[in-house]
Each structure stands twice: as C-alpha cells, then as structure tokens.
Motif scaffolding. Sequence first.
Motif, short mmCIF file in Angstrom:
data_model
loop_
_atom_site.label_atom_id
_atom_site.label_comp_id
_atom_site.label_asym_id
_atom_site.label_seq_id
_atom_site.Cartn_x
_atom_site.Cartn_y
_atom_site.Cartn_z
N ALA A 111 -64.86 -44.50 55.40
CA ALA A 111 -66.44 -44.25 55.65
C ALA A 111 -66.92 -45.31 55.64
N ASP A 112 -66.56 -46.25 54.50
CA ASP A 112 -67.54 -47.61 53.95
C ASP A 112 -66.74 -48.91 53.94
N ARG A 172 -69.97 -38.94 61.11
CA ARG A 172 -68.45 -39.26 61.04
C ARG A 172 -68.25 -39.56 59.37
N GLU A 173 -69.08 -40.51 59.05
CA GLU A 173 -69.36 -41.00 57.62
C GLU A 173 -69.41 -39.91 56.53
N CYS A 188 -62.44 -42.78 51.76
CA CYS A 188 -63.61 -43.67 51.38
C CYS A 188 -63.51 -45.07 52.26
#
Length: 72
Positions: free
Chosen positions: A63-64, A2-3, A60
């Motif tokens: 994701a993080d 997914r990331e 972003c």
Amino acid sequence: MREAALLAGALIACPAGMAWLALSMEVHWSQVRGGVPTPAVARRLRLLGAASLAAALVLCLQADHPTMAVLV
C-alpha cells in the motif's frame, strides 16, 4: 481505493495475529478457555499469529512506500 483495501486488510490481520499470539500463552489461554493449551495447539497459534503479522506487513508494503509502511 486499492490502497484503502490493502490497509483495511492489514488492519484486520494485525489484531488477529496479536490475538493468536496471545492465545498461545498459557495465561491468556486459561483466561479465555480454561486449562492449558496442548503443545500442538500452542504451536499452531504461534504459526497463525506470525503468518498473520507477516501478511499485515506485506499488505502495508504494497500500500505504501517501505519507509512509511513500516510505520503503518
């Protein structure tokens, strides 16, 4: 996985946004299309560019961790 998909989306959205922002400028528009963009077209390109860069930031951030997402 997914990331990686989120970062791939950001990788597509960021250059597209920068391209739209660049095309909103008379110099770049004339290099690509010739002439001068109408004010309405330039406004739309700026909005598309800003929305695309904002979407890249959101991707972003999903994701993080926020401190790393800003660097990405």
